[in-house]
Motif scaffolding. Structure first.
Motif, mmCIF file in Angstrom:
data_model
loop_
_atom_site.group_PDB
_atom_site.id
_atom_site.type_symbol
_atom_site.label_atom_id
_atom_site.label_comp_id
_atom_site.label_asym_id
_atom_site.label_seq_id
_atom_site.Cartn_x
_atom_site.Cartn_y
_atom_site.Cartn_z
ATOM 1 N N LEU A 36 -8.904 -5.549 -0.557
ATOM 2 C CA LEU A 36 -8.816 -7.010 -0.669
ATOM 3 C C LEU A 36 -9.210 -7.702 0.630
ATOM 4 C CD1 LEU A 36 -5.524 -7.435 -2.735
ATOM 5 C CD2 LEU A 36 -7.881 -7.283 -3.541
ATOM 6 N N LYS B 240 -6.774 -13.328 -1.276
ATOM 7 C CA LYS B 240 -7.569 -12.165 -1.671
ATOM 8 C C LYS B 240 -9.014 -12.359 -1.211
ATOM 9 C CE LYS B 240 -8.563 -11.829 -6.002
ATOM 10 N NZ LYS B 240 -8.430 -11.612 -7.455
ATOM 11 N N ASP C 221 0.848 -1.181 0.000
ATOM 12 C CA ASP C 221 0.000 0.000 0.000
ATOM 13 C C ASP C 221 0.891 1.241 0.000
ATOM 14 O OD1 ASP C 221 -2.418 1.402 0.133
ATOM 15 O OD2 ASP C 221 -2.207 1.660 2.292
ATOM 16 N N ALA D 150 -6.542 -4.440 -8.760
ATOM 17 C CA ALA D 150 -6.482 -5.316 -7.589
ATOM 18 C C ALA D 150 -7.148 -6.664 -7.848
ATOM 19 C CB ALA D 150 -7.137 -4.634 -6.389
ATOM 20 N N ALA E 280 -4.790 -9.541 -8.363
ATOM 21 C CA ALA E 280 -3.955 -10.016 -7.253
ATOM 22 C C ALA E 280 -4.316 -11.452 -6.884
ATOM 23 C CB ALA E 280 -4.110 -9.105 -6.044
ATOM 24 N N ASP F 61 -8.048 -1.370 2.917
ATOM 25 C CA ASP F 61 -7.626 -2.457 2.034
ATOM 26 C C ASP F 61 -8.829 -3.059 1.313
ATOM 27 O OD1 ASP F 61 -6.533 -4.771 0.880
ATOM 28 O OD2 ASP F 61 -5.033 -4.937 2.462
ATOM 29 N N GLY G 277 -1.119 -5.706 -3.250
ATOM 30 C CA GLY G 277 -1.481 -7.115 -3.374
ATOM 31 C C GLY G 277 -0.276 -7.920 -3.816
ATOM 32 N N ASN H 271 -3.067 -11.156 -0.825
ATOM 33 C CA ASN H 271 -2.999 -9.819 -0.250
ATOM 34 C C ASN H 271 -1.838 -9.762 0.736
ATOM 35 O OD1 ASN H 271 -3.523 -7.217 0.527
ATOM 36 N ND2 ASN H 271 -5.299 -7.719 1.782
ATOM 37 N N ARG H 272 -0.921 -8.858 0.499
ATOM 38 C CA ARG H 272 0.221 -8.671 1.402
ATOM 39 C C ARG H 272 -0.125 -7.594 2.415
ATOM 40 N NH1 ARG H 272 5.872 -5.806 0.747
ATOM 41 N NH2 ARG H 272 7.217 -7.164 1.949
#
Length: 348
Positions: A143, A180, A57, A115, A118, A141, A95, A121-122
């Motif tokens: 996700l 995700k 992000d 997104a 992706a 976020d 992501g 999700n990190r």
């Protein structure tokens, strides 16, 4: 010389500028093609058949392109930036993306703008941040599926099955990878379980004679230690200072607790009036530990809270050049403060 020969010579002479223009134009086209091919259509560097590309992000195309250029993985970065500005328009989306061998740099740039592409999700939870900041991060976020984030704090803790009345400090900072669309409830539960596991392990292997009533007080201390230094090498020293203060009946007098107690009133500066204004977290006006942790401590800070150093130091102050100077007497501390002020003045 006949008039027909003169006309033929004149035509041949006028043809040269046109041919030169054609050659120049063709060379320019070739150059543009080479630049585009070497930048946009060049294969993105992939180790093996595929690899995961994590976008955090706040990451930007400009920073992403500059990093690739610095690593000699792309050419003509200015072309890539222009392409993003005029063709993609959008920003990078946080992501974890799956990049296959053979994909071009252009395709990867397009991939990370959506997104929906992706795979995972990190989520990066930085040590020393607060629970409030964690919740704000998860709310932003796209996700993360929202189930409990908008509940009142007490209801949220009940929904998570957490037997504490205050959430601060209970969630482990680290880098996480979730599917995700994973729910906020699953994410917070995993972070909570990981923090409790680290706390239990450290508590069971703690040094003897610590002035804590229980492991929750050790967690409170860990959060203070986390906020007081960014250097791993100083964690045990800071822990030692505050533990000795507790043992000797001294007040902790630590600014991060005051700042936490100020809440939204804190705007970046702390004054003498703030230090004298009582709150539940003001360790200048209150004895002992604050009622709860003041941040999310790392496992290293938790370990440090359980294993203080063996010195006699009860004071420390910043050096002005990074790190802190630890001292055992008030006279030594006052000299260290003057040294710090001298360094600061020399830099202004």
């Amino acid at each position: 010389m006949s008039s027909s020969k003169k006309k033929s010579k004149k035509k041949a002479t006028s043809a040269f500028p046109f041919k030169g223009f054609v050659v120049l134009f063709a060379g320019l086209v070739v150059l543009i093609v080479v630049i585009l091919w070497s930048s946009l259509f060049k294969a993105y560097p992939v180790e093996g058949q595929k690899q995961m590309l994590a976008i955090d992000d706040g990451d930007t195309y400009s920073g992403f392109i500059d990093r690739l250029a610095k690593e000699d993985k792309v050419s003509f970065p200015v072309v890539l930036k222009l392409y993003q500005k005029f063709i993609i328009h959008d920003s990078m989306k946080a992501g974890v993306y799956e990049v296959h061998q053979g994909m071009s740099v252009r395709e990867v740039m397009q991939l990370v703008s959506n997104a929906e592409n992706a795979q995972m999700n990190r989520i990066l939870v930085i040590e020393g941040t607060t629970f409030k900041q964690l919740i704000a991060q998860l709310k932003k976020d796209d996700l993360v599926t929202k189930e409990v984030l908008n509940l009142p704090q007490e209801q949220m803790l009940q929904a998570l099955g957490i037997p504490f009345s205050h959430p601060e400090g209970l969630f482990a900072p680290d880098t996480y990878f979730f599917a995700k669309g994973e729910t906020d409830k699953k994410i917070l539960t995993d972070l909570y379980k990981r923090q409790m596991k680290a706390l239990d392990k450290a508590w069971n292997n703690r040094a003897s004679g610590l002035p804590y009533k229980d492991k929750y007080e050790a967690l409170i201390m860990a959060s203070i230690v986390e906020k007081e230094t960014s250097l791993d090498s100083e964690l045990n020293q800071v822990s030692g200072v505050f533990i000795r203060r507790l043992e000797q009946g001294m007040r902790l007098q630590t600014d991060p607790t005051v700042i936490y107690g100020m809440g939204d009133r804190y705007t970046g500066n702390i004054t003498r009036t703030d230090l004298r204004t009582p709150t539940a977290y003001n360790t200048y006006t209150n004895n002992g530990l604050p009622p709860t942790p003041i941040a999310l401590p790392s496992q290293k800070a938790i370990e440090a809270a359980m294993h203080p150093d063996n010195s006699n130091n009860v004071y420390f102050v910043a050096t002005g050049n990074g790190g802190h100077k630890f001292t055992a007497s008030l006279d030594e501390h006052n000299r260290a403060v003057q040294e710090y002020l001298t360094v600061i003045r020399s830099k202004n």
